[in-house]
Write an enzyme that holds these catalytic residues in place. Structure first.
Site, PDB file in Angstrom:
ATOM      1  N   ASP B  25      -0.300  11.193   0.078  1.00 21.29           N
ATOM      2  CA  ASP B  25      -1.650  11.715   0.271  1.00 21.29           C
ATOM      3  C   ASP B  25      -1.855  12.747  -0.830  1.00 21.29           C
ATOM      4  O   ASP B  25      -1.337  13.853  -0.752  1.00 21.29           O
ATOM      5  CB  ASP B  25      -1.754  12.344   1.664  1.00 21.29           C
ATOM      6  CG  ASP B  25      -3.091  13.021   1.896  1.00 21.29           C
ATOM      7  OD1 ASP B  25      -3.965  12.952   1.001  1.00 21.29           O
ATOM      8  OD2 ASP B  25      -3.268  13.623   2.970  1.00 21.29           O
ATOM      9  N   GLU B 189      -8.543   6.859   2.241  1.00 24.03           N
ATOM     10  CA  GLU B 189      -7.988   7.850   3.165  1.00 24.03           C
ATOM     11  C   GLU B 189      -8.349   7.559   4.624  1.00 24.03           C
ATOM     12  O   GLU B 189      -7.466   7.583   5.486  1.00 24.03           O
ATOM     13  CB  GLU B 189      -8.433   9.254   2.758  1.00 24.03           C
ATOM     14  CG  GLU B 189      -7.636   9.758   1.563  1.00 24.03           C
ATOM     15  CD  GLU B 189      -8.285  10.933   0.849  1.00 24.03           C
ATOM     16  OE1 GLU B 189      -9.245  11.500   1.394  1.00 24.03           O
ATOM     17  OE2 GLU B 189      -7.828  11.271  -0.249  1.00 24.03           O
TER      18      GLU B 189
END
Lengths: 107, 626
Positions: B25, B189
């Site tokens: 991430d 995401e």
């Protein structure tokens, strides 16, 4: 003829099985490969075969096929932390020699 | 003794053949790396036990760059050489960035002069591009993961915001390459967050992902359809997050303690830290005591309870709800269609945020997975599948081609090479040939759409294949290969099989097409299905007619002597008839005219054949042919 688990190993295996939300137990075994003869097999088990040996220690079912049991008898499975890495460790009294990294062994 | 992980049944790797995969991430404020071990996805801590790596890079003269906590600590004292929030600059031209806000924060080096050139930030270690700074963050994460997993990473999945365009995605991939990582796939995401909750294993449904981070807010509405997540709409606010909560509380504290408006940077930071501490504590307890040092050295002591906190942050939460409303409207979704809301970002730990969001969407709020880690965890699960650590039947597919891809053929028709809804990555090849004798070049026109005629489809790219050896019409074999990689990038290659000449082009098929445009194109193709078939039949017949006319004309040009005047008249009449009919719009009458012409020219063709053989055999003995 027995296989045992340390408390740490039993707790981790239970967590992993719960997280996977399916699976009968843990299958241990050996297979011939690697740089020094044998390598361990450590898998989730969804089913058992007719001639499998099933042990239960600390609430965890351990399944081993009869051929592998010869090499693994008396093994204690531990869960260890080494530096940043963590994972399962076989304390196997049958091992005579293992390769440098310890991923494979001879009896 | 090596440490082992539990594998899926039948998937135990041979020694030294571990396939290690990680999910990354790469955030604006913080970055994380996660992996799947023994069937459990978890984020990996660094040496200090911290899972979050601040996305800050500090460049130093003659020393390797610092990344993470150390760099963040230097943000105040060494602002020009310390780069934070670099994600905002990824894939952007200098002009784009200056349109934003934080232009003055860094000393941007003058590029090649053009506004669209890659911005470079001036530091003591030279001019640094955003891609290079991101690569430093990725390198740190890679080192952490490889140390923890005790081996080299086979591949990673990196998450990007759903609204990232092609350039921003490409920049992210470039950064990964620079860091020595193999990117298995870039994942949106919100999709990663949904995957972390296992929503991809459920049946169809609409899910909302509410992502309130430190400095940004994103809302995404996803539709799951046969295991594929489709991003229906996104909205957000790039300047709203937990930092604003802290700021509001800090101001309240300053007011309560009777501090003046004039404050040093140091004081302000201390005040914010206190505000942040109080805010976090109030997630668990009803009331917390706060202390603020006054200018005269005394300390103001007070209480902050949940009710007061809620009153302070309510206006900010309210500000997140209007993008939510907009996203719902864009997606054309009613509230009762939504299954659940996935909470992402540290600020969603606040009970008040959860309460308000749950009220707004009238559905369950998913908060079980740490909201800071959920995106990385989802990416790790996806990476584990992509690298091949799971049985094949669990292979989840996340993307499909929204519209068919094909090329233009003679007569303005579309030949579809990859049909819509094909899962990516995929590759398909089809053979084409030349239309005219001695044709040495071929124009390849790549189009996208469901309609039969090129004029009704969207043009993606054109390129030419040159250097085809001269051959009779239809003799050349040109293989056109369409390849779509996991990120939706299409490359088209045309290759003449005999000579090996090759030419290719790369395009991003979905680039610039909104969901509603895609839907419109699909609707059109259904509404016009019958017309399209008729149009295709007509065009095909017209092409066939032209081919027949040209073939006969070239034959007449060379062998007209073989015909009697009478035959010639009949042939010319049939030719004329076909020419006239080919202009018309009735494909059946064209077909009849072609047949008539074929019959009329049969004798001529036979005589040409005889003459050809005669010419070839004249002056040779029979033995020479046996």
């Amino acid at each position: 003829m027995a296989i045992s688990l340390t408390d740490a190993a039993a707790a981790r295996i239970k967590t992993f099985l719960e997280n996977r939300s399916s699976g009968y137990g843990l299958r241990l075994g050996v297979k011939t490969s690697g740089c020094s003869g044998m390598a361990y097999v450590l898998e989730f088990a969804d089913q058992t075969e007719a001639d499998d040996a099933v042990f239960e220690d600390k609430g965890v079912k351990i399944i081993i096929d009869p051929k592998s049991l010869v090499y693994l008898n008396g093994t204690e499975l531990d869960y260890a932390k080494e530096g940043l890495n963590e994972g399962f460790k076989f304390n196997n009294p049958n091992v005579k020699d293992s390769c440098g990294c310890g991923e494979s062994f001879t009896v | 003794m090596a440490l082992l992980q539990i594998s899926e049944p039948g998937q135990t790797a041979a020694p030294h053949q571990h396939k290690l995969a990680a999910g990354i991430d790469l955030g604006t404020t913080n970055s994380l790396v996660a992996t799947v071990r023994s069937g459990l996805a978890e984020t990996l801590p660094d040496e200090n036990g911290s899972h979050l790596l601040p996305s800050v890079v500090r460049y130093r003269l003659g020393l390797p760059p610092q990344v993470g906590e150390e760099a963040r600590a230097a943000l105040i004292e060494d602002p020009h050489n310390t780069i934070s929030s670099v994600k905002r600059f990824m894939g952007r031209g200098l002009a784009d960035i200056c349109k934003g806000c934080s232009c003055s924060e860094y000393d941007f080096a003058e590029g090649a002069g053009s506004d669209s050139s890659v911005p470079r930030i001036r530091t003591v270690a030279g001019d640094i591009s955003p891609v290079e700074a991101s690569a430093e963050i990725l390198k740190t994460l890679k080192a952490c993961a490889e140390k923890t997993l005790d081996g080299e990473l086979t591949g990673v999945v990196i998450t990007v915001p759903a609204y990232f365009d092609d350039a921003q995605r490409q920049a992210t991939k470039d950064a990964a390459q620079l860091a020595g990582l193999t990117v298995l796939r870039l994942l949106n995401e919100p999709t990663a967050a949904a995957v972390a909750y296992g929503l991809d294993r459920e049946s169809e449904g609409v899910h909302v992902v509410y992502d309130l981070g430190g400095g940004t807010f994103d809302i995404s509405i996803l539709r799951l359809n046969r295991g594929v997540f489709e991003v229906m709409s996104t909205a957000g606010n790039t300047a709203l997050g937990g930092d604003d909560f802290d700021h509001t509380i800090a101001q309240w504290l300053a007011g309560q303690a009777g501090l003046g408006a004039e404050m040093t940077v140091h004081k302000m930071r201390a005040l914010r830290a206190e505000a942040c501490r109080a805010k976090e504590a109030l997630s668990d307890v009803e009331s917390v005591s706060v202390a603020v040092p006054r200018d005269d050295g005394s300390v103001w002591q007070g209480e902050l309870d949940r009710e007061q906190l809620n009153a302070l942050i309510d206006p900010l939460i309210q500000k997140t709800l209007s993008p939510c409303r907009r996203a719902l409207r864009d997606a054309g979704i009613e509230l009762d269609e939504i299954e659940d809301v996935v909470m992402v970002g540290g600020s969603t730990r606040s009970p008040r945020v959860r309460e308000r969001v749950g009220e707004f969407f009238h559905c369950e709020v998913l908060v079980d997975i740490d909201p800071d880690k959920v995106v990385a965890v989802g990416a790790a699960i996806q990476a584990d599948v992509l690298v091949g650590n799971k049985p094949d039947d669990e292979m989840l597919l996340l993307d499909v081609i929204p519209l068919s891809l094909g090329i233009e053929t003679m007569g303005g028709l579309v030949e579809k090479v990859i049909p819509r809804n094909a899962t990516i990555p995929c590759a398909k090849a089809q053979d084409f040939t030349t239309f005219k004798d001695g044709q040495t070049a071929l124009a390849v026109h790549v189009v996208q759409g469901e309609r039969e005629l090129v004029s009704d489809c969207r043009s993606l790219a054109r390129f030419e294949l040159r250097g085809i050896p001269p051959m009779a019409a239809g003799a050349a074999r040109i293989r056109v290969t369409f390849q779509v990689d996991a990120d939706g990038l299409l490359s088209v290659t045309a290759r003449e099989q005999a000579s090996g000449v090759e030419s290719s082009v790369q395009v991003k098929p979905s680039y610039g097409l909104s969901d509603s445009e895609i839907e419109q194109m699909l609707r059109d193709s259904m509404a016009h299905a019958e017309e399209d078939v008729a149009a295709r039949n007509l065009r095909e017949m017209q092409v066939e007619a032209r081919r027949a006319i040209e073939a006969l004309e070239s034959a007449l040009a060379s062998d007209a002597a073989l015909l009697s005047a009478d035959e010639r008249t009949r042939l010319d009449a049939a030719l004329e008839d076909l020419r006239a009919k080919a202009e018309g719009s009735d494909h059946l009458s064209i077909k009849q005219a072609i047949e008539a012409l074929n019959i009329a020219s049969d004798g001529f063709a036979a005589r040409r054949m005889d003459a050809g053989i005669h010419a070839a055999m004249a002056g040779h003995k029979l033995e020479e042919f046996s």
